[in-house]
Design a protein around this motif. Structure first.
Motif, PDB file in Angstrom:
ATOM      1  N   VAL A   1     -29.369  51.383  82.692  1.00  0.00           N
ATOM      2  CA  VAL A   1     -28.866  52.496  81.693  1.00  0.00           C
ATOM      3  C   VAL A   1     -27.385  52.660  81.898  1.00  0.00           C
ATOM      4  O   VAL A   1     -27.084  52.558  83.071  1.00  0.00           O
ATOM      5  CB  VAL A   1     -29.538  53.777  81.979  1.00  0.00           C
ATOM      6  N   PHE A   2     -26.789  52.787  80.614  1.00  0.00           N
ATOM      7  CA  PHE A   2     -25.177  52.785  80.845  1.00  0.00           C
ATOM      8  C   PHE A   2     -24.808  54.104  80.369  1.00  0.00           C
ATOM      9  O   PHE A   2     -24.974  54.575  79.180  1.00  0.00           O
ATOM     10  CB  PHE A   2     -24.490  51.695  80.156  1.00  0.00           C
ATOM     11  N   LEU A   3     -24.349  54.990  81.268  1.00  0.00           N
ATOM     12  CA  LEU A   3     -23.999  56.541  81.245  1.00  0.00           C
ATOM     13  C   LEU A   3     -22.591  56.687  80.767  1.00  0.00           C
ATOM     14  O   LEU A   3     -21.727  56.120  81.715  1.00  0.00           O
ATOM     15  CB  LEU A   3     -24.559  57.212  82.454  1.00  0.00           C
ATOM     16  N   THR A   4     -22.400  57.236  79.707  1.00  0.00           N
ATOM     17  CA  THR A   4     -20.953  57.470  79.478  1.00  0.00           C
ATOM     18  C   THR A   4     -20.654  58.841  78.888  1.00  0.00           C
ATOM     19  O   THR A   4     -21.804  59.494  78.364  1.00  0.00           O
ATOM     20  CB  THR A   4     -20.377  56.055  78.532  1.00  0.00           C
ATOM     21  N   ALA A   5     -19.553  58.993  78.412  1.00  0.00           N
ATOM     22  CA  ALA A   5     -19.030  60.304  77.887  1.00  0.00           C
ATOM     23  C   ALA A   5     -17.587  60.207  77.272  1.00  0.00           C
ATOM     24  O   ALA A   5     -16.864  59.090  78.042  1.00  0.00           O
ATOM     25  CB  ALA A   5     -19.323  61.637  78.682  1.00  0.00           C
TER      26      ALA A   5
ATOM     27  N   ASP B   1     -28.681  44.114  78.387  1.00  0.00           N
ATOM     28  CA  ASP B   1     -30.189  44.789  78.313  1.00  0.00           C
ATOM     29  C   ASP B   1     -30.038  46.190  78.733  1.00  0.00           C
ATOM     30  O   ASP B   1     -31.174  46.764  78.952  1.00  0.00           O
ATOM     31  CB  ASP B   1     -31.106  43.973  78.996  1.00  0.00           C
ATOM     32  N   ALA B   2     -28.845  46.604  78.869  1.00  0.00           N
ATOM     33  CA  ALA B   2     -28.847  48.133  79.373  1.00  0.00           C
ATOM     34  C   ALA B   2     -28.936  49.257  77.942  1.00  0.00           C
ATOM     35  O   ALA B   2     -28.487  48.715  77.053  1.00  0.00           O
ATOM     36  CB  ALA B   2     -27.596  48.546  80.113  1.00  0.00           C
ATOM     37  N   ILE B   3     -29.495  50.428  78.395  1.00  0.00           N
ATOM     38  CA  ILE B   3     -29.622  51.381  77.256  1.00  0.00           C
ATOM     39  C   ILE B   3     -28.326  52.315  77.238  1.00  0.00           C
ATOM     40  O   ILE B   3     -28.244  52.891  78.553  1.00  0.00           O
ATOM     41  CB  ILE B   3     -30.911  52.224  77.413  1.00  0.00           C
ATOM     42  N   LEU B   4     -27.611  52.433  76.270  1.00  0.00           N
ATOM     43  CA  LEU B   4     -26.437  53.404  76.305  1.00  0.00           C
ATOM     44  C   LEU B   4     -26.920  54.851  76.033  1.00  0.00           C
ATOM     45  O   LEU B   4     -27.550  55.096  75.008  1.00  0.00           O
ATOM     46  CB  LEU B   4     -25.448  52.810  75.194  1.00  0.00           C
ATOM     47  N   LEU B   5     -26.355  55.502  77.012  1.00  0.00           N
ATOM     48  CA  LEU B   5     -26.909  57.083  76.926  1.00  0.00           C
ATOM     49  C   LEU B   5     -25.466  57.667  76.856  1.00  0.00           C
ATOM     50  O   LEU B   5     -24.794  57.802  78.110  1.00  0.00           O
ATOM     51  CB  LEU B   5     -27.776  57.243  77.996  1.00  0.00           C
ATOM     52  N   ASP B   6     -25.041  58.414  75.815  1.00  0.00           N
ATOM     53  CA  ASP B   6     -23.860  58.872  75.682  1.00  0.00           C
ATOM     54  C   ASP B   6     -24.098  60.513  75.803  1.00  0.00           C
ATOM     55  O   ASP B   6     -24.861  61.186  74.947  1.00  0.00           O
ATOM     56  CB  ASP B   6     -23.115  58.668  74.226  1.00  0.00           C
TER      57      ASP B   6
END
Ligand code: DC
Length: 233
Positions: free
Chosen positions: A150-154, A205-210
């Motif tokens: 997971v790629f966690l961003t804001a 292959d990471a899922i982006l979670l904004d």
């Protein structure tokens, strides 16, 4: 246990500074009964020990010696992430902006990264069931075979707002304070993303979670949903 791979389940969570990784991952782990590994804390600990010993942050050899000692004497509490070095709990010193900046500085060094790599893997793989590991290069370098990435961003505004809230314990910040924090976060992101080894980058292959518009509880829910969708729990 993930029998096919003979190791515990690994969820890699990467993302820029202040994206909420540690709060989200630690709370998700508590809910799942999994182990949380905050790899940034290890970089911070090494940087802190270097400062204490007046080791220059570009003195590769001296930092290497610090890491060897750190790895040998480290006592780590997976429940609280507390880091004990040579009998002292140094965790309280690691949350500062200076520790973050120093950590980012030493993290550019390939030797530092390669020396900290086995430690990060070891802490995660001690988990009997599953671990969420957060950092900058977990999905690309530390666990390229993670079961979920997971790629966690804001947005930068939201990350700065959250950081101020944390630093000022909810007090309102002036626009100058907000701008200073924004600049400091952006400088760290740029340094982490521009380095030659293991830069901050979203794995293919990471899922982006904004999380710009999500409260922490909803972000934890989302992460757990992603874990459930992969049948990891
Ligand atoms: O996650 P954090 O903000 O506590 O991390 C501090 C610094 O450590 C970050 O700016 C870059 C470095 N770091 C890294 O290079 N690789 C990691 N896996 C974790 C942290």
């Amino acid at each position: 246990m993930n029998q096919s791979k003979q190791r515990c389940i690994i969820v890699a969570v990467d993302g820029p500074a202040g994206s909420g990784k540690s709060s989200v991952c630690s709370k998700a782990c508590k809910r799942l009964g999994w182990t949380y590994v905050n790899t940034g804390f290890l970089y911070r600990a090494v940087a802190y020990i270097c400062r204490q010993r007046q080791v220059a942050l570009d003195d590769e050899q001296a930092i290497g010696t610090v890491i060897d000692e750190f790895t040998k004497s480290l006592v780590w509490d997976p429940e609280t992430q507390a880091v004990w070095f040579q009998g002292e709990n140094i965790s309280g010193h690691l949350y500062t902006d200076l520790a973050g900046k120093d950590a980012s500085l030493i993290a550019k060094n390939p030797l530092v990264r390669s020396k900290l790599l086995p430690l990060q893997r070891d802490l995660a793989l001690r988990s009997p069931v599953g671990a969420i590991v957060d950092g900058r290069d977990i999905g690309t370098v530390v666990f390229p075979d993670a079961d979920l990435k997971v790629f966690l961003t804001a947005s930068i505004d939201e990350r700065a707002r959250r950081r101020i809230h944390q630093l000022k314990d909810g007090e309102v910040a002036s626009s100058e304070e907000l701008e200073t924090i924004k600049a400091s976060i952006l400088a760290r992101d740029t340094q982490d993303a521009a380095r030659g080894v293991a830069p901050l980058i979203q794995a293919d292959d990471a899922i982006l979670l904004d999380t710009s518009h999500l409260k922490i509880d909803s972000t934890i829910e989302k992460l757990i949903e992603l874990i459930q969708e992969k049948n990891l729990v």
